[in-house]
Design an enzyme around this catalytic site. Structure first.
Site, short mmCIF file in Angstrom:
data_model
loop_
_atom_site.label_atom_id
_atom_site.label_comp_id
_atom_site.label_asym_id
_atom_site.label_seq_id
_atom_site.Cartn_x
_atom_site.Cartn_y
_atom_site.Cartn_z
CB SER A 1 12.67 -6.06 13.41
OG SER A 1 12.65 -6.43 12.06
CB THR B 1 -4.53 -2.23 1.30
OG1 THR B 1 -4.42 -3.15 0.25
CG2 THR B 1 -4.31 -2.91 2.62
#
Lengths: 410, 410
Positions: free
Chosen positions: A410, A195
């Site tokens: 977040s 990835t």
């Protein structure tokens, strides 16, 4: 780049040569509330050939789909990379934003949209904001020529803790060519293919089909042999661009003079780039090479090596500096590949720990513990069945991985 | 049991009925420097049938190999379980210790060695110490009749943080039968089959081949549908013993009266036992049910569900209470199974988050965040392709898992 501390396995950014026929620019689109550059534009001179490998995810991003389509043409004039937003799983809105940004780049460069490639990396599920993407690519185009390799490497990063790039040289028909690669990736790393977004530029002249063949071969032994967490991104892309400015006769196939030298340099470059990604594995404190031999085939060896490399229990044992070879046996056993318990032997850092189905006589854990206390760990497994062999690279699994990933969005 | 804090997902130990024809004893062999009971002996009356499922690991323990051989006979008089030493990957020395301990148990019970089953759990690679194993089984035999279900459940545990058992009843031909199961396992949990030692005793009368058929069926939908870390043990074993003391006509096949009722009770018992193992998943703070529908087949749905359940990125997102559905898309994409990005829909706790390839209009994260703040999390994925469906259970991936596993052996 995040505020995560730099990986203890980081290596210094190397000195990189210019690649004739490549211009670089970066800009800040503001995909997140930050001031860093997050749009990168590479412009290639006419006559640049291109090859690429992309994720095998069944849910790829529109950028990946666009690259797959454009690769069929074999020529490239531009590359746009967005960081902070992966644009994956964003439906028609995301696909449209990608297409518009690429069209704008083509317009600025003065080429066909099919000659422009794109990649985006970051959070999944939020459509690339079209206005920002277009303003960003315009600003990056205006800045062409002003960005260094370090600038573009930094601009494509997300959770990366250090910029990752490498270079190689090769002689083709008495002419020196250079290859430069830069890459991003640290989590969601698994074959196939590891990835990441990785980009390679060379001034060699190579016909696109042959460049594709060489990149495929290198990928199988490098990017497809690394894993951090076994998770596969929706955006993985490696692209190679060959500008042909070096001035030698074009490489058209394996029999072209200099093809072997170029292939070796490309393979070596890809391996270094792949290993750099592992060195920036999220939370990594150890770089682990796993070598499997004696399997019934190379493919079987590769699957067993990945089973070991992806095992959370093996990875946490390494994090703890624990010579827990029993977990290696477990991982061999679960791979589903031919294995005979009583033929298996295992080494840590070259020291034989287990052979013929059990711990070796007079096993002394001290040298193994010393090996595991270092940052570079080597695990060797011989299955005693055949000639199949494979090597993969991974990192350990630590509290750092949990901290990074339990609180990423977040 | 370790000093690891009790899992926040633990449930109280239930009240369990006696099973006629089963006697229990425990003893301390001292496989580790501890004073707890670590050898368990179950003795079964004559006429007890047996069935079992074992790990698919290619490197199983000698106990697993012994169980596979003995299952062919179909009758059981004894079961020995050692905790603290798995005896796996210990070569001829370990195999001999296992055989000797089983022979001693057979001698004490007065039966054939082929009627005695064995399981060992703990560290891999250290041969079961023969003298301790034999002294232990003798002491456990002398103690037959004195150990409660809680005692034996505790004695088979290793890294378990709470004792796990369950019971069911069924009516067969007007006769009430009972089923009691107890189980250990919390790490190295993956299909197939979920890493554990599980033992089920019933006073029902069931021909061994039919009991095997029922256990296989229950296993496929229960023990094979849980995962904690994707790692498969070398020792996984679930055995079911049917003493036949209840006094009904023996169940011989699916057409025997009462067979359906028994099958349902067994399935239900296995599901509860399997879920208890997830609730004791190493470091687990959340119990996660993953339901996949709309796949091209049940098998495909199962593989996609496990890809989600085993993804470190999904599991860390859940640990962080993060409704990161993008990682669910990633895990669907990497499963290698048929999936169409633009048909996919995803729900968290019943709230639709994404549909038709992108986030739903007016998506409100508040109810999803509230769902994820609880201890029971439900993720539903519909692929929109066919009728295939599957459900699996897993736990989140937390700092607790790293702490437990980076320092287990020391």
């Amino acid at each position: 780049m995040t505020t995560t501390p730099i990986s203890p396995l980081a290596t210094p950014f190397p000195t990189l040569p210019e690649v004739a026929g490549v211009r670089r620019g970066t800009a800040t689109a503001g995909y997140k509330p930050w001031t860093r550059a997050d749009v990168t534009l590479l412009a290639f001179d006419e006559g640049t050939s291109v090859a690429g490998v992309t994720t095998r995810s069944k849910c790829p991003s529109p950028e990946v789909e666009l690259c797959r389509r454009h690769l069929a043409w074999g020529t490239a004039r531009g590359l746009v990379v967005n960081a902070g937003n992966s644009n994956a799983f964003t439906g028609i809105t995301g696909a449209e934003a990608c297409a518009k940004q690429v069209a704008e780049a083509a317009n600025l460069i003065g080429c066909e949209p099919a000659e422009v490639f794109a990649a985006s990396t970051g959070v999944i599920g939020v459509p690339l904001p079209q206005a920002k993407a277009i303003a960003g690519v315009r600003a990056a185009h205006a800045a062409l020529g002003s960005a260094s390799w370090l600038d573009v490497t930094t601009a494509i990063g997300t959770t990366d803790t250090f910029p990752k790039a490498a270079a190689r040289e090769a002689m083709i028909g008495g002419v020196k060519v250079v290859l430069v690669g830069f890459i991003k990736g640290s989590g969601m790393i698994a074959p196939d293919m590891a990835t990441m977004l990785g980009f390679i530029a060379t001034d060699a002249a190579i016909a696109a089909p042959f460049l594709q063949q060489l990149l495929d071969a290198a990928n199988r032994r490098t990017f497809s042999c690394i894993t951090v967490d076994g998770d596969t991104s929706t955006s993985d892309t490696v692209l190679a661009f060959a500008t042909g400015k070096a001035g030698h006769a074009e490489l058209e196939g394996p029999d072209s003079p200099g093809a072997d030298a170029f292939a070796a340099a490309l393979h070596d470059l890809c391996r270094e780039l792949a290993q750099l990604v592992v060195r920036d594995g999220e939370g990594a404190t150890r770089f682990v090479e796993i070598r499997v031999s004696g399997a019934v085939s190379d493919d079987s060896a590769h699957r067993i090596a990945l089973s070991i490399a992806n095992s959370p229990l093996v990875k946490t044992a390494i994090a703890g500096g624990d010579a827990n070879w029993g977990r290696v046996v477990m991982a061999v056993g679960k791979a589903g590949e031919p294995a005979e318990r009583d033929l298996l032997s295992i080494r840590f850092g070259g020291v034989e720990v287990a052979a013929r189905g059990m711990v070796v006589d007079g096993y002394d854990e001290a040298p193994v513990a010393a090996h595991l206390a270092g940052q570079e760990v080597e695990i060797t497994v011989d299955l005693g069945l055949g000639d199949g062999r494979a090597t993969v690279w991974t990192s350990d699994l630590t509290h750092g991985y949990i901290s990074i990933n339990a609180d990423y969005r977040s």
